[in-house]
Motif scaffolding. Structure first.
Motif, PDB file in Angstrom:
ATOM      1  N   GLN A  40       0.863  -1.175   0.000  1.00 19.82           N
ATOM      2  CA  GLN A  40       0.000   0.000   0.000  1.00 19.82           C
ATOM      3  C   GLN A  40       0.898   1.222   0.000  1.00 19.82           C
ATOM      4  N   ASN A  41       0.708   2.067  -0.985  1.00 23.02           N
ATOM      5  CA  ASN A  41       1.503   3.285  -1.090  1.00 23.02           C
ATOM      6  C   ASN A  41       0.877   4.353  -0.195  1.00 23.02           C
ATOM      7  N   VAL A  42       1.622   4.802   0.793  1.00 24.30           N
ATOM      8  CA  VAL A  42       1.116   5.806   1.733  1.00 24.30           C
ATOM      9  C   VAL A  42       1.928   7.094   1.633  1.00 24.30           C
ATOM     10  N   SER A  43       2.481   7.345   0.471  1.00 22.20           N
ATOM     11  CA  SER A  43       3.314   8.531   0.270  1.00 22.20           C
ATOM     12  C   SER A  43       2.503   9.805   0.437  1.00 22.20           C
ATOM     13  N   ASN A  44       3.172  10.858   0.854  1.00 22.67           N
ATOM     14  CA  ASN A  44       2.566  12.174   0.928  1.00 22.67           C
ATOM     15  C   ASN A  44       3.557  13.199   0.401  1.00 22.67           C
ATOM     16  N   GLN A  45       3.254  14.469   0.584  1.00 21.65           N
ATOM     17  CA  GLN A  45       4.114  15.512   0.033  1.00 21.65           C
ATOM     18  C   GLN A  45       5.495  15.533   0.684  1.00 21.65           C
ATOM     19  N   ILE A 164      -8.383   3.965  10.950  1.00 16.54           N
ATOM     20  CA  ILE A 164      -9.155   3.097  10.054  1.00 16.54           C
ATOM     21  C   ILE A 164     -10.496   3.769   9.747  1.00 16.54           C
ATOM     22  N   ALA A 165     -10.481   5.095   9.755  1.00 14.53           N
ATOM     23  CA  ALA A 165     -11.717   5.846   9.528  1.00 14.53           C
ATOM     24  C   ALA A 165     -12.198   5.742   8.087  1.00 14.53           C
ATOM     25  N   GLY A 166     -11.278   5.512   7.161  1.00 14.01           N
ATOM     26  CA  GLY A 166     -11.653   5.473   5.755  1.00 14.01           C
ATOM     27  C   GLY A 166     -12.009   4.076   5.278  1.00 14.01           C
ATOM     28  N   SER A 188      -6.882  11.850   5.223  1.00 19.82           N
ATOM     29  CA  SER A 188      -5.623  11.159   4.926  1.00 19.82           C
ATOM     30  C   SER A 188      -5.142  11.532   3.530  1.00 19.82           C
ATOM     31  N   SER A 189      -3.923  11.142   3.210  1.00 19.88           N
ATOM     32  CA  SER A 189      -3.392  11.400   1.875  1.00 19.88           C
ATOM     33  C   SER A 189      -4.305  10.756   0.836  1.00 19.88           C
ATOM     34  N   PRO A 190      -4.658  11.469  -0.227  1.00 18.12           N
ATOM     35  CA  PRO A 190      -5.611  10.926  -1.209  1.00 18.12           C
ATOM     36  C   PRO A 190      -5.013   9.828  -2.084  1.00 18.12           C
TER      37      PRO A 190
END
Length: 214
Positions: A40-45, A164-166, A188-190
């Motif tokens: 799972q890619n959880v990258s952000n800015q 785990i809200a999403g 969260s990050s989109p």
């Protein structure tokens, strides 16, 4: 792994369905005990980051558009051990569930924005914009669309630093058992991308349709 673009020969299987709408086709790779692994890619800015993920299906009831399972996230920076969650899924079949989520803070616009990221969804876009896909017959389509909602943490507390809200928009390939998904959470990050492949691990779980333990 990107989702395969649907070939024109498969589009002839998509048709309007009447009141006798059937459940999605039975896929041998979408069954109780089947395991999947990937990332799972959880990258952000700020940084690029991906977690290794294992998923196992624990229950499946196609007639009611339901399935459930566990998800294990490894190499999570803020956790000392792998984080395991239990999730429940809704299978988009036009009978029990449509492409419109109707909850979890997801608007129809959010739904369309996420579903259209799957090339295999494109043939349905016009009809889904009209009625959420209620009139589509998905029973013979080579992909199954689902939503996975994590319900609770199995082995850690809610103070583990994760949310785990999403929920996940998921596309499953009946041909090779590959899973592609996108996580949706307004906070969260989109478009965190989930990419899984089926594995050959031993199966264990239960089936709602036959009530048999495996």
């Amino acid at each position: 792994m990107p989702v395969r673009v649907v070939e024109s020969s498969t589009l002839s299987q998509v048709s309007d369905a009447g009141p006798g709408q059937t459940s999605p086709q039975v896929c041998t790779l979408l069954s109780v005990g089947q395991a999947f692994s990937g990332t799972q890619n959880v990258s952000n800015q700020q940084k690029d980051e991906a977690w290794r993920v294992n998923v196992r299906i624990q229950g499946c009831d196609l007639d009611h558009g339901y399935l459930c399972g566990t998800m294990e996230a490894l190499n999570v920076p803020m956790a000392d051990t792998p984080v395991v969650t239990f999730w429940e899924g809704e299978i988009v079949d036009g009978k029990n569930y449509t492409f419109f989520t109707g909850k979890w803070e997801a608007s129809p616009e959010d739904d369309i924005r996420h579903w259209t990221k799957f090339p295999s969804f494109q043939p349905f876009l016009g009809q889904v914009e009209l009625d959420g896909g209620k009139s589509l017959d998905l029973s013979n389509y080579p992909y199954i669309f689902m939503r996975w909602k994590e319900q609770y943490f199995v082995n850690v507390g809610t103070d583990c630093g994760l949310t785990i809200a999403g929920f996940y928009y998921v596309c499953f390939s009946c041909a090779d058992g590959s899973i592609n998904g996108f996580y949706y959470d307004p906070n969260s990050s989109p478009f965190q991308k989930l990419e899984l492949k089926s594995t050959n691990e031993g199966r264990s779980g239960f089936s709602f349709s036959s009530y048999e333990l495996q």
